[in-house]
Design a protein around this motif. Structure first.
Motif, PDB file in Angstrom:
ATOM      1  N   GLU A  11       0.826  -1.208   0.000  1.00 51.51           N
ATOM      2  CA  GLU A  11       0.000   0.000   0.000  1.00 51.51           C
ATOM      3  C   GLU A  11       0.867   1.268   0.000  1.00 51.51           C
ATOM      4  O   GLU A  11       0.587   2.226  -0.731  1.00 51.51           O
ATOM      5  CB  GLU A  11      -0.927   0.016   1.222  1.00 51.51           C
ATOM      6  CG  GLU A  11      -2.029  -1.027   1.154  1.00 51.51           C
ATOM      7  CD  GLU A  11      -2.807  -1.147   2.455  1.00 51.51           C
ATOM      8  OE1 GLU A  11      -4.001  -1.495   2.375  1.00 51.51           O
ATOM      9  OE2 GLU A  11      -2.235  -0.896   3.532  1.00 51.51           O
ATOM     10  N   LEU A  12       1.916   1.280   0.773  1.00 50.25           N
ATOM     11  CA  LEU A  12       2.807   2.430   0.812  1.00 50.25           C
ATOM     12  C   LEU A  12       3.513   2.635  -0.519  1.00 50.25           C
ATOM     13  O   LEU A  12       3.650   3.765  -1.003  1.00 50.25           O
ATOM     14  CB  LEU A  12       3.826   2.271   1.939  1.00 50.25           C
ATOM     15  CG  LEU A  12       3.260   2.361   3.355  1.00 50.25           C
ATOM     16  CD1 LEU A  12       4.331   2.049   4.381  1.00 50.25           C
ATOM     17  CD2 LEU A  12       2.666   3.723   3.604  1.00 50.25           C
ATOM     18  N   ILE A  13       3.953   1.568  -1.152  1.00 46.97           N
ATOM     19  CA  ILE A  13       4.633   1.671  -2.446  1.00 46.97           C
ATOM     20  C   ILE A  13       3.675   2.189  -3.512  1.00 46.97           C
ATOM     21  O   ILE A  13       4.040   3.021  -4.345  1.00 46.97           O
ATOM     22  CB  ILE A  13       5.253   0.312  -2.847  1.00 46.97           C
ATOM     23  CG1 ILE A  13       6.417  -0.009  -1.918  1.00 46.97           C
ATOM     24  CG2 ILE A  13       5.700   0.309  -4.296  1.00 46.97           C
ATOM     25  CD1 ILE A  13       7.021  -1.384  -2.106  1.00 46.97           C
ATOM     26  N   VAL A  14       2.423   1.734  -3.498  1.00 47.65           N
ATOM     27  CA  VAL A  14       1.428   2.195  -4.463  1.00 47.65           C
ATOM     28  C   VAL A  14       1.181   3.705  -4.290  1.00 47.65           C
ATOM     29  O   VAL A  14       1.134   4.462  -5.264  1.00 47.65           O
ATOM     30  CB  VAL A  14       0.111   1.391  -4.321  1.00 47.65           C
ATOM     31  CG1 VAL A  14      -1.023   2.056  -5.090  1.00 47.65           C
ATOM     32  CG2 VAL A  14       0.318  -0.037  -4.790  1.00 47.65           C
ATOM     33  N   VAL A  15       1.050   4.174  -3.050  1.00 47.31           N
ATOM     34  CA  VAL A  15       0.826   5.599  -2.793  1.00 47.31           C
ATOM     35  C   VAL A  15       2.024   6.424  -3.261  1.00 47.31           C
ATOM     36  O   VAL A  15       1.870   7.473  -3.892  1.00 47.31           O
ATOM     37  CB  VAL A  15       0.540   5.837  -1.291  1.00 47.31           C
ATOM     38  CG1 VAL A  15       0.583   7.317  -0.948  1.00 47.31           C
ATOM     39  CG2 VAL A  15      -0.800   5.238  -0.917  1.00 47.31           C
ATOM     40  N   ILE A  16       3.241   5.956  -3.004  1.00 48.46           N
ATOM     41  CA  ILE A  16       4.444   6.669  -3.436  1.00 48.46           C
ATOM     42  C   ILE A  16       4.511   6.728  -4.962  1.00 48.46           C
ATOM     43  O   ILE A  16       4.848   7.770  -5.539  1.00 48.46           O
ATOM     44  CB  ILE A  16       5.702   6.021  -2.832  1.00 48.46           C
ATOM     45  CG1 ILE A  16       5.738   6.273  -1.322  1.00 48.46           C
ATOM     46  CG2 ILE A  16       6.969   6.544  -3.496  1.00 48.46           C
ATOM     47  CD1 ILE A  16       6.809   5.511  -0.590  1.00 48.46           C
ATOM     48  N   CYS A  17       4.159   5.659  -5.633  1.00 46.40           N
ATOM     49  CA  CYS A  17       4.146   5.654  -7.106  1.00 46.40           C
ATOM     50  C   CYS A  17       3.113   6.641  -7.652  1.00 46.40           C
ATOM     51  O   CYS A  17       3.396   7.372  -8.604  1.00 46.40           O
ATOM     52  CB  CYS A  17       3.860   4.257  -7.633  1.00 46.40           C
ATOM     53  SG  CYS A  17       5.239   3.128  -7.405  1.00 46.40           S
ATOM     54  N   ILE A  18       1.942   6.658  -7.062  1.00 44.16           N
ATOM     55  CA  ILE A  18       0.903   7.586  -7.513  1.00 44.16           C
ATOM     56  C   ILE A  18       1.367   9.030  -7.315  1.00 44.16           C
ATOM     57  O   ILE A  18       1.206   9.875  -8.205  1.00 44.16           O
ATOM     58  CB  ILE A  18      -0.425   7.319  -6.772  1.00 44.16           C
ATOM     59  CG1 ILE A  18      -1.020   5.984  -7.241  1.00 44.16           C
ATOM     60  CG2 ILE A  18      -1.424   8.458  -6.993  1.00 44.16           C
ATOM     61  CD1 ILE A  18      -2.208   5.516  -6.440  1.00 44.16           C
ATOM     62  N   LEU A  19       1.963   9.345  -6.184  1.00 43.13           N
ATOM     63  CA  LEU A  19       2.476  10.698  -5.935  1.00 43.13           C
ATOM     64  C   LEU A  19       3.584  11.065  -6.925  1.00 43.13           C
ATOM     65  O   LEU A  19       3.653  12.200  -7.393  1.00 43.13           O
ATOM     66  CB  LEU A  19       2.980  10.820  -4.499  1.00 43.13           C
ATOM     67  CG  LEU A  19       1.908  10.813  -3.415  1.00 43.13           C
ATOM     68  CD1 LEU A  19       2.547  10.816  -2.030  1.00 43.13           C
ATOM     69  CD2 LEU A  19       0.978  11.999  -3.573  1.00 43.13           C
ATOM     70  N   GLY A  20       4.433  10.103  -7.241  1.00 39.66           N
ATOM     71  CA  GLY A  20       5.497  10.356  -8.221  1.00 39.66           C
ATOM     72  C   GLY A  20       4.939  10.656  -9.603  1.00 39.66           C
ATOM     73  O   GLY A  20       5.402  11.575 -10.286  1.00 39.66           O
ATOM     74  N   ILE A  21       3.930   9.913 -10.012  1.00 31.63           N
ATOM     75  CA  ILE A  21       3.307  10.140 -11.324  1.00 31.63           C
ATOM     76  C   ILE A  21       2.625  11.508 -11.362  1.00 31.63           C
ATOM     77  O   ILE A  21       2.762  12.257 -12.327  1.00 31.63           O
ATOM     78  CB  ILE A  21       2.308   9.008 -11.643  1.00 31.63           C
ATOM     79  CG1 ILE A  21       3.056   7.694 -11.891  1.00 31.63           C
ATOM     80  CG2 ILE A  21       1.438   9.361 -12.844  1.00 31.63           C
ATOM     81  CD1 ILE A  21       2.179   6.471 -11.938  1.00 31.63           C
ATOM     82  N   LEU A  22       1.915  11.850 -10.310  1.00 33.61           N
ATOM     83  CA  LEU A  22       1.234  13.155 -10.256  1.00 33.61           C
ATOM     84  C   LEU A  22       2.240  14.311 -10.276  1.00 33.61           C
ATOM     85  O   LEU A  22       2.010  15.325 -10.933  1.00 33.61           O
ATOM     86  CB  LEU A  22       0.354  13.248  -9.016  1.00 33.61           C
ATOM     87  CG  LEU A  22      -0.917  12.409  -9.034  1.00 33.61           C
ATOM     88  CD1 LEU A  22      -1.643  12.514  -7.689  1.00 33.61           C
ATOM     89  CD2 LEU A  22      -1.828  12.832 -10.162  1.00 33.61           C
ATOM     90  N   SER A  23       3.345  14.147  -9.574  1.00 36.81           N
ATOM     91  CA  SER A  23       4.334  15.228  -9.554  1.00 36.81           C
ATOM     92  C   SER A  23       4.999  15.413 -10.919  1.00 36.81           C
ATOM     93  O   SER A  23       5.324  16.537 -11.300  1.00 36.81           O
ATOM     94  CB  SER A  23       5.387  14.989  -8.471  1.00 36.81           C
ATOM     95  OG  SER A  23       6.169  13.857  -8.798  1.00 36.81           O
TER      96      SER A  23
END
Length: 116
Positions: A11-23
């Motif tokens: 779950e933490l890795i998925v959230v970090i990936c989503i934040l990276g894509i948005l940034s």
């Protein structure tokens, strides 16, 4: 038994990936807006200077005192401006990245803006 009070590693890795894509989507757009804002400030400053020159030229009854035949595009060109005009320029005037102000031989003012 297991106590589920926290997030799993997945779950933490998925959230970090989503934040990276948005940034990666948002940051370049924000940088474009910053440059557009700087160009707008440069154009406003050039228009302010052009208005000051036009008012000065309109007030002159002696044709020899008309400010003419100059190109002003930075603070280094400030020395070309007569003291009577310099006194009218605001103290906090920003000369950095200013758009080009052309004053022709008749005293007419033209601005070459950075924005299209």
């Amino acid at each position: 038994m297991f106590d589920n009070k926290g997030f799993t590693l997945i779950e933490l890795i998925v959230v970090i990936c989503i934040l990276g894509i948005l940034s990666t989507i948002v940051l370049p757009r924000m940088m474009d807006n910053v440059q557009t804002a700087k160009d707008t400030v440069a154009d406003v400053n050039a228009r302010t200077l052009a208005n000051i020159i036009q008012i000065y030229n309109a007030e002159q009854t002696d044709q020899s005192k008309i400010f003419k035949s100059q190109i002003i595009k930075s603070e280094t060109d400030k020395s070309k401006i007569p003291d009577e005009i310099k006194e009218r320029i605001p103290k906090n005037f920003d000369w950095t990245n200013m758009s080009e102000v052309n004053v022709d031989e008749k005293g007419d003012v033209e601005i070459k803006t950075k924005l299209n």
